[in-house]
Design an enzyme around this catalytic site. Structure first.
Site, PDB file in Angstrom:
ATOM      1  N   LEU A 377     149.376 -62.817  15.183  1.00  0.00           N
ATOM      2  CA  LEU A 377     150.751 -62.388  14.926  1.00  0.00           C
ATOM      3  C   LEU A 377     151.436 -62.033  16.240  1.00  0.00           C
ATOM      4  CD1 LEU A 377     150.312 -60.175  11.756  1.00  0.00           C
ATOM      5  CD2 LEU A 377     150.437 -62.656  11.999  1.00  0.00           C
ATOM      6  N   GLY A 422     145.401 -62.995  13.603  1.00  0.00           N
ATOM      7  CA  GLY A 422     146.107 -63.893  12.685  1.00  0.00           C
ATOM      8  C   GLY A 422     145.705 -65.347  12.868  1.00  0.00           C
ATOM      9  N   ASN A 445     140.351 -59.017  15.682  1.00  0.00           N
ATOM     10  CA  ASN A 445     140.220 -57.940  16.669  1.00  0.00           C
ATOM     11  C   ASN A 445     141.175 -56.776  16.432  1.00  0.00           C
ATOM     12  OD1 ASN A 445     142.568 -59.303  17.241  1.00  0.00           O
ATOM     13  ND2 ASN A 445     142.384 -59.121  19.455  1.00  0.00           N
ATOM     14  N   GLU A 446     141.715 -56.671  15.206  1.00  0.00           N
ATOM     15  CA  GLU A 446     142.797 -55.714  14.951  1.00  0.00           C
ATOM     16  C   GLU A 446     142.489 -54.292  15.434  1.00  0.00           C
ATOM     17  OE1 GLU A 446     142.183 -58.215  13.123  1.00  0.00           O
ATOM     18  OE2 GLU A 446     144.032 -59.042  12.289  1.00  0.00           O
TER      19      GLU A 446
HETATM   20  C1  LIG Z   1     144.719 -49.039   5.546  1.00  0.00           C
HETATM   21  C2  LIG Z   1     145.083 -50.486   5.792  1.00  0.00           C
HETATM   22  C3  LIG Z   1     146.420 -50.624   6.432  1.00  0.00           C
HETATM   23  C4  LIG Z   1     146.769 -52.064   6.755  1.00  0.00           C
HETATM   24  C5  LIG Z   1     148.204 -52.221   7.082  1.00  0.00           C
HETATM   25  C6  LIG Z   1     148.523 -53.429   7.912  1.00  0.00           C
HETATM   26  C7  LIG Z   1     148.313 -53.193   9.387  1.00  0.00           C
HETATM   27  C8  LIG Z   1     148.817 -54.269  10.272  1.00  0.00           C
HETATM   28  C9  LIG Z   1     147.949 -55.467  10.303  1.00  0.00           C
HETATM   29  C10 LIG Z   1     148.411 -56.426  11.330  1.00  0.00           C
HETATM   30  C11 LIG Z   1     147.457 -57.565  11.481  1.00  0.00           C
HETATM   31  C12 LIG Z   1     147.606 -58.155  12.811  1.00  0.00           C
HETATM   32  C13 LIG Z   1     147.205 -59.347  13.104  1.00  0.00           C
HETATM   33  C14 LIG Z   1     147.410 -59.943  14.439  1.00  0.00           C
HETATM   34  O1  LIG Z   1     147.334 -61.112  14.583  1.00  0.00           O
HETATM   35  S1  LIG Z   1     147.805 -58.933  15.771  1.00  0.00           S
HETATM   36  C15 LIG Z   1     147.780 -59.954  17.199  1.00  0.00           C
HETATM   37  C16 LIG Z   1     146.463 -59.897  17.844  1.00  0.00           C
HETATM   38  N1  LIG Z   1     146.386 -60.837  18.951  1.00  0.00           N
HETATM   39  C17 LIG Z   1     145.805 -60.560  20.077  1.00  0.00           C
HETATM   40  O2  LIG Z   1     145.279 -59.500  20.276  1.00  0.00           O
HETATM   41  C18 LIG Z   1     145.850 -61.628  21.139  1.00  0.00           C
HETATM   42  C19 LIG Z   1     146.300 -61.097  22.436  1.00  0.00           C
HETATM   43  N2  LIG Z   1     146.353 -62.150  23.426  1.00  0.00           N
HETATM   44  C20 LIG Z   1     145.291 -62.542  24.130  1.00  0.00           C
HETATM   45  O3  LIG Z   1     144.210 -62.042  23.994  1.00  0.00           O
HETATM   46  C21 LIG Z   1     145.527 -63.629  25.114  1.00  0.00           C
HETATM   47  O4  LIG Z   1     146.892 -63.772  25.305  1.00  0.00           O
HETATM   48  C22 LIG Z   1     144.932 -64.979  24.690  1.00  0.00           C
HETATM   49  C23 LIG Z   1     143.426 -64.918  24.797  1.00  0.00           C
HETATM   50  C24 LIG Z   1     145.341 -65.376  23.293  1.00  0.00           C
HETATM   51  C25 LIG Z   1     145.458 -66.065  25.664  1.00  0.00           C
HETATM   52  O5  LIG Z   1     145.210 -65.675  26.990  1.00  0.00           O
HETATM   53  P1  LIG Z   1     145.982 -66.361  28.199  1.00  0.00           P
HETATM   54  O6  LIG Z   1     145.418 -65.830  29.426  1.00  0.00           O
HETATM   55  O7  LIG Z   1     146.033 -67.818  28.004  1.00  0.00           O
HETATM   56  O8  LIG Z   1     147.502 -65.897  28.016  1.00  0.00           O
HETATM   57  P2  LIG Z   1     148.117 -64.484  28.412  1.00  0.00           P
HETATM   58  O9  LIG Z   1     147.261 -63.384  27.977  1.00  0.00           O
HETATM   59  O10 LIG Z   1     148.530 -64.531  29.836  1.00  0.00           O
HETATM   60  O11 LIG Z   1     149.426 -64.483  27.477  1.00  0.00           O
HETATM   61  C26 LIG Z   1     150.587 -65.189  27.786  1.00  0.00           C
HETATM   62  C27 LIG Z   1     151.759 -64.385  27.333  1.00  0.00           C
HETATM   63  O12 LIG Z   1     151.720 -64.285  25.900  1.00  0.00           O
HETATM   64  C28 LIG Z   1     151.761 -62.905  25.525  1.00  0.00           C
HETATM   65  N3  LIG Z   1     150.994 -62.754  24.286  1.00  0.00           N
HETATM   66  C29 LIG Z   1     149.707 -62.985  24.122  1.00  0.00           C
HETATM   67  N4  LIG Z   1     149.355 -62.778  22.847  1.00  0.00           N
HETATM   68  C30 LIG Z   1     150.449 -62.390  22.200  1.00  0.00           C
HETATM   69  C31 LIG Z   1     150.733 -62.020  20.854  1.00  0.00           C
HETATM   70  N5  LIG Z   1     149.809 -62.014  19.899  1.00  0.00           N
HETATM   71  N6  LIG Z   1     151.984 -61.691  20.540  1.00  0.00           N
HETATM   72  C32 LIG Z   1     152.961 -61.689  21.466  1.00  0.00           C
HETATM   73  N7  LIG Z   1     152.758 -62.025  22.778  1.00  0.00           N
HETATM   74  C33 LIG Z   1     151.512 -62.373  23.115  1.00  0.00           C
HETATM   75  C34 LIG Z   1     151.137 -62.169  26.706  1.00  0.00           C
HETATM   76  O13 LIG Z   1     151.512 -60.836  26.709  1.00  0.00           O
HETATM   77  C35 LIG Z   1     151.712 -62.944  27.857  1.00  0.00           C
HETATM   78  O14 LIG Z   1     153.043 -62.527  28.008  1.00  0.00           O
HETATM   79  P3  LIG Z   1     153.724 -62.411  29.457  1.00  0.00           P
HETATM   80  O15 LIG Z   1     153.723 -63.805  29.992  1.00  0.00           O
HETATM   81  O16 LIG Z   1     155.075 -61.867  29.182  1.00  0.00           O
HETATM   82  O17 LIG Z   1     152.875 -61.466  30.245  1.00  0.00           O
END
Ligand SMILES: CCCCCCCCCCC/C=C/C(=O)SCCNC(=O)CCNC(=O)[C@H](O)C(C)(C)COP(=O)(O)OP(=O)(O)OC[C@H]1O[C@@H](n2cnc3c(N)ncnc32)[C@H](O)[C@@H]1OP(=O)(O)O
Length: 570
Positions: A377, A422, A445-446
């Site tokens: 997400l 996600g 990894n939430e």
């Molecule tokens: C009691 C019960 C209650 C429940 C109620 C609900 C609760 C909420 C549940 C919500 C569920 C959430 C689900 C999700 O999916 S959360 C998202 C999790 N994702 C991550 O943690 C991924 C993070 N990203 C990474 O680890 C790396 O970016 C990745 C390995 C994917 C790629 O690495 P790479 O080195 O290629 O790229 P960068 O890290 O340099 O990233 C490039 C730019 O993109 C931005 N970025 C990365 N991921 C995200 C993202 N998920 N959303 C928005 N932006 C993202 C990153 O910051 C870099 O940005 P900049 O260029 O500006 O620095």
């Protein structure tokens, strides 16, 4: 304009209207439309998925266009349905007099339409609607809905009329449309009895489009006429949005005549917040009332025409191979395919379209961005957002997931890159997963973000790797290498990155040999419980998400996580 030209393109936006026909299955929606357009009635019942018709009129020298969306009574496609609420200008809500539940659905539908229109903040007025109590020819002994009850209810609601009809006996069909057109202040001549129906063959239609008169030479005819387009095709989502936005703009101008801020400068602040958003997607969000440009004013359309000429957003690319019946759906939102409202909506609609495409038997979910399946997400959707946007975002995620997990198609994930949270959910929701070997990671990894995977994420993981592994994986927010994922059953095959697609294609061959009906029944029975669990509490779940994610402590964790992502980069 030639007075004889009835051309689809000749109708100015102010003369274009979309009529949406809604109601439960088997109430006679298609029969009503068929009576109106062709004065035909077919006793055979064929369930409608979504039919689109177009009727062009020439009335008092002006060209009008009426698009009719005849919707499905069973609604497995919520995104398509919501879009029909949003894009409709006028509505016919149909129930059957011998089915009380169908009348209750009409009352619910009215509420849902009003809710949708209200959520699109540029359009708040109730749209014109007419309630049709169809099958009024049925014997009184079979009647379950009393005329007086409906009439009483309708008398209390704004811009709404009511008639009992019989599509079978052609009872009140003309009156139904006439009343609706009057309510909507459309030219009365659009009613079936007040214009001459022109039957037109394909050649004549083509001639008309080129501006060649289809009347005998020298003959003038200024009487109103209407022609059903033989080539009507449902416009794309993009055109739908463009048209709806144009209408919203028109309505608002009429309502308040405000000064028009430049959209480019008004939306600029959001460019940084929504990185890699296209203008189209910003406009879409603005249209949905979810992005407020500087000064809190709603965006105007004046410069939107320029934006529309920009390349399509295309966050979801669909490549359908009609020889094999296999579609490849690629996420395309660089840099990391994070899933925002826009991507999820596009994904939902792409899946719905494939679902209704009878030639499609399988779907491969992949990425157009090298090294990434999906980063999950879009964290920016959850950080410093508003309750309304959170709910809209979560609904879009629910719909996309319900469409994917509940798909009749064979679904395969080609995981050619990282797939956290996600992204992992999308992959796990497919029937089979092939992952690229090497540095890439997958997992839910939430907890590492200080958030909690919702119950339906957990359910899918439980079904995939079992209770013990899920418990560990979720608490630790574990991210697995491809080999580790293979060892716990999170993926089905690991191959070198350049062989992921070919491996998927090979695996698909054996799945395609299984008769669809038997496979679909089996898949449905295995997945139904999990699907039902979310379907039965979607609104509660969306509200719960918004309340949870906007808590101060959760926002703090998300802020820290975003900072850590940026730090890691630098
Ligand atoms: C009691 C019960 C209650 C429940 C109620 C609900 C609760 C909420 C549940 C919500 C569920 C959430 C689900 C999700 O999916 S959360 C998202 C999790 N994702 C991550 O943690 C991924 C993070 N990203 C990474 O680890 C790396 O970016 C990745 C390995 C994917 C790629 O690495 P790479 O080195 O290629 O790229 P960068 O890290 O340099 O990233 C490039 C730019 O993109 C931005 N970025 C990365 N991921 C995200 C993202 N998920 N959303 C928005 N932006 C993202 C990153 O910051 C870099 O940005 P900049 O260029 O500006 O620095």
């Amino acid at each position: 304009m030639s007075s004889h030209l009835v051309d689809e393109c000749a109708a100015p936006p102010k003369n274009c209207f979309r009529l949406v026909v809604l109601g439960t299955a088997r109430v006679g929606k298609t029969a009503i439309v068929s009576r109106f357009l062709f004065n035909q009635y077919d006793d055979q019942y064929t369930p409608t998925i979504e039919d689109f018709h177009r009727k062009m009129y020439r009335i008092r020298g002006e060209v009008y266009r009426l698009d009719i969306l005849d919707t499905s009574g069973v609604h497995p496609f919520p995104a398509m349905r919501r879009l029909s609420f949003l894009t409709g200008d006028l509505f016919i809500l149909v129930y059957s007099v011998d089915n009380y539940e169908s009348y209750m659905e009409v009352m619910r539908l009215r509420e849902q339409i009003l809710e949708s229109k209200a959520s699109c903040k540029t359009r708040t007025a109730a749209p014109p609607m007419i309630i049709a109590g169809n099958k009024a020819d049925r014997p009184e002994s079979e009647r379950e809905v009393l005329y007086d009850e409906v009439a009483k209810w309708v008398s209390t609601v704004k811009k709404c009329a009511f008639l009992e009809t019989s599509a079978k006996k052609n009872g009140n069909i003309n009156e139904l449309f006439q009343t609706l057109f009057e309510l909507a202040k459309l030219p009365p001549e659009m009613s079936p009895s007040l214009h001459r129906r022109v039957s037109i063959g394909d050649q004549a239609w083509e001639a008309a489009k080129k501006g060649i008169s289809f009347y005998p030479r020298g003959k003038q005819d200024d009487n109103p006429l209407g022609v059903v387009s033989p080539h009507a095709r449902r416009p794309s989502l993009r055109s739908d949005l463009i048209e709806a936005e144009a209408k919203a703009e028109q309505e608002q101008r009429r309502a308040e005549k405000p000064s028009i801020p430049k959209i480019s400068s008004a939306l600029s602040p959001y460019r940084s917040q929504y990185r890699s958003c296209t203008w189209m997607s910003l406009l879409r969000q603005a249209f949905q009332g979810l992005v407020r440009p500087a000064g809190g004013q709603v965006c105007r359309l004046q410069v939107q025409h320029r934006c529309y000429n920009a390349p399509a957003a295309g966050h979801v690319q669909v490549d359908m191979n009609s020889d094999t019946g296999v579609a490849t759906v690629r996420l395309n939102r660089p840099p990391v395919n994070s899933l925002n409202l826009d991507v999820l909506t596009e994904l939902s609609i792409a899946l719905e379209k494939l679902e209704t495409d009878r030639s499609c038997r399988a779907m491969v979910l992949a990425s157009a961005v090298p090294g990434i399946f999906s980063a999950g997400l879009d964290i920016m959707e959850m950080y410093k957002s508003t309750p309304e946007r959170c709910v809209a975002f979560w609904r879009a995620l629910q719909d996309a997931w319900l469409n994917l997990y509940g798909s009749r198609l064979i679904t395969m994930a080609a995981i050619e890159g990282h797939s956290p949270a996600g992204g992992c959910l999308l992959a796990m929701s497919c029937d089979y997963r092939v992952m690229a070997d090497g540095k890439f990671q997958i997992g839910l990894n939430e907890t590492r973000l200080g958030i909690v995977a919702p119950f339906w994420f957990t359910d899918v993981m439980l079904c995939t790797i079992g209770h013990r592994e899920t418990e560990k994986a979720l608490q630790l927010g574990a991210m697995y290498s491809a080999q580790q994922a293979l060892s716990i059953g999170l993926v089905d095959k690991v191959v070198p990155a350049d062989q992921v697609m070919s491996t998927v294609q090979t695996e698909l061959k054996s799945w395609l040999q299984i008769p669809d009906a038997a496979r679909v029944i089996t898949k449905t029975s295995m997945r139904k419980q999990v699907l039902d669990r979310l379907s039965s509490q979607k609104e509660k779940d969306a509200q719960f998400f918004a309340d949870f994610i906007l808590r101060e402590s959760v926002q703090k964790s998300l802020g820290a996580y975003i900072a850590s992502l940026q730090k890691r980069k630098s």
